[in-house]
Design a protein around this motif. Structure first.
Motif, mmCIF file in Angstrom:
data_model
loop_
_atom_site.group_PDB
_atom_site.id
_atom_site.type_symbol
_atom_site.label_atom_id
_atom_site.label_comp_id
_atom_site.label_asym_id
_atom_site.label_seq_id
_atom_site.Cartn_x
_atom_site.Cartn_y
_atom_site.Cartn_z
ATOM 1 N N MET A 1 5.787 9.234 6.833
ATOM 2 C CA MET A 1 5.731 8.531 8.113
ATOM 3 C C MET A 1 6.229 7.091 7.989
ATOM 4 S SD MET A 1 2.178 9.813 9.851
ATOM 5 C CE MET A 1 1.819 11.558 10.006
ATOM 6 N N VAL A 2 5.806 6.422 6.919
ATOM 7 C CA VAL A 2 6.230 5.030 6.733
ATOM 8 C C VAL A 2 7.730 4.966 6.487
ATOM 9 C CG1 VAL A 2 5.976 2.966 5.315
ATOM 10 C CG2 VAL A 2 3.968 4.321 5.886
ATOM 11 N N CYS A 3 8.249 5.890 5.681
ATOM 12 C CA CYS A 3 9.684 5.908 5.390
ATOM 13 C C CYS A 3 10.504 6.168 6.649
ATOM 14 C CB CYS A 3 9.993 6.972 4.334
ATOM 15 S SG CYS A 3 9.524 6.535 2.642
ATOM 16 N N PRO B 1 9.333 16.201 2.646
ATOM 17 C CA PRO B 1 9.572 15.426 1.419
ATOM 18 C C PRO B 1 9.419 16.314 0.191
ATOM 19 C CG PRO B 1 8.042 14.290 2.883
ATOM 20 C CD PRO B 1 8.202 15.674 3.427
ATOM 21 N N PHE B 2 10.147 15.967 -0.869
ATOM 22 C CA PHE B 2 10.017 16.730 -2.110
ATOM 23 C C PHE B 2 10.201 15.801 -3.301
ATOM 24 C CE2 PHE B 2 14.477 16.868 -0.896
ATOM 25 C CZ PHE B 2 15.161 16.598 -2.079
ATOM 26 N N GLU C 1 -0.324 15.213 -3.308
ATOM 27 C CA GLU C 1 0.187 16.002 -2.175
ATOM 28 C C GLU C 1 -0.341 15.473 -0.849
ATOM 29 O OE1 GLU C 1 0.349 20.681 -0.681
ATOM 30 O OE2 GLU C 1 -0.287 20.180 -2.724
ATOM 31 N N GLU C 2 -1.587 14.998 -0.843
ATOM 32 C CA GLU C 2 -2.162 14.505 0.400
ATOM 33 C C GLU C 2 -1.576 13.152 0.809
ATOM 34 O OE1 GLU C 2 -6.183 12.305 -1.376
ATOM 35 O OE2 GLU C 2 -6.344 14.147 -0.203
ATOM 36 N N ASP C 3 -0.939 12.463 -0.128
ATOM 37 C CA ASP C 3 -0.298 11.178 0.184
ATOM 38 C C ASP C 3 1.078 11.351 0.822
ATOM 39 O OD1 ASP C 3 -2.349 9.515 -0.800
ATOM 40 O OD2 ASP C 3 -1.601 9.734 -2.857
ATOM 41 N N MET D 1 -7.935 10.451 2.792
ATOM 42 C CA MET D 1 -7.610 9.031 2.964
ATOM 43 C C MET D 1 -8.793 8.343 3.641
ATOM 44 S SD MET D 1 -4.376 7.339 4.975
ATOM 45 C CE MET D 1 -3.240 8.414 4.097
ATOM 46 N N ASN D 2 -9.316 7.260 3.028
ATOM 47 C CA ASN D 2 -10.474 6.601 3.605
ATOM 48 C C ASN D 2 -10.070 5.697 4.770
ATOM 49 O OD1 ASN D 2 -9.663 3.985 2.589
ATOM 50 N ND2 ASN D 2 -10.437 4.627 0.576
#
Length: 242
Positions: free
Chosen positions: A156-158, A92-93, A148-150, A1-2
């Motif tokens: 966290m946002v959810c 999460p899945f 997967e990295e997202d 993530m940049n």
């Protein structure tokens, strides 16, 4: 993530935490989810059959109206493989990760009928908070684009949105939460720097048990599902520096 994505992500967490009304929370959450092709959203508790109608646990219903009506009329909830898995899953899945070979005919019916209403692909973010039953944020669309990295970012946002909605729903106020002690702040700072509990114990000259106890206290104070979320919340509140 940049760095720009990180900045937007932290900004979304701040906006959700500062929101005074549910629509502000949901608007910010939806903005994040849309970047991954996630259009439809349901936030609900996962009660057992003995607890009464499951619909009483819904915090937000953003599913297509025709689907939620069909889902309820068909009594899909207690046969929904995503809801069932969310009761016990710690992470999460994606819906596609659930094996169709292990589903019953009734469970397959739920998944197949969902596609008829535009819910072809989805993601579940289980929420397990202290002294509360399991809940889930379910998001879906025709096609989702999430790596997967997202997943930690979306989680966290959810979870932040879930906590904010409950705060407003229950009349809670963030100021009621205690601030961290100096030792808790110290332990969390080392964890945020990538140190394992054993390393933190050695650095601070305390036992691993004591480190774990401090981290458990922090998670409870922040109503966080895991230590990663506690670190993010501590950074957001200015308790520790990133």
């Amino acid at each position: 993530m940049n760095i720009h994505a990180v900045s937007r992500f932290l900004g979304s967490l701040d906006d959700i935490a500062a929101a005074a009304a549910p629509f502000e929370i949901l608007e910010e959450l939806s903005k994040v989810l849309r970047t991954f092709g996630l259009r439809h959203l349901l936030i609900t508790g996962l009660p057992s059959p003995s607890k009464g109608p499951w619909q009483q646990e819904i915090l937000y219903d953003g599913w297509p109206q025709e689907w939620i009506e069909h889902y309820s009329a068909s009594e899909h909830f207690f046969h929904d493989p995503c809801a069932l898995h969310s009761r016990y899953a710690g992470e999460p899945f994606l819906w596609s990760e659930l094996s169709r070979d292990l589903m019953t005919a009734r469970q397959l019916r739920v998944m197949d009928e969902a596609t008829e209403f535009g819910l072809r692909d989805g993601l579940c973010v289980p929420v397990h908070l202290p002294l509360r039953g399991p809940s889930v944020i379910t998001v879906a669309g025709e096609r989702i684009e999430i790596s997967e990295e997202d997943l930690p970012t979306v989680e966290m946002v959810c979870v932040q949105a879930f906590r904010a909605l409950r705060r407003i729903h229950l009349g809670d106020n963030e100021s009621h939460h205690h601030t961290l002690t100096d030792r808790e702040r110290e332990v969390l700072t080392w964890v945020a720097a990538g140190k394992a509990a054993e390393d933190v114990a050695c650095i601070l000259g305390i036992s691993r048990f004591t480190v774990e106890r401090h981290l458990a206290n922090v998670r409870e104070k922040y109503d966080a599902a895991n230590t990663v979320q506690a670190v993010v919340e501590a950074v957001r509140r200015g308790e520790i520096r990133p």
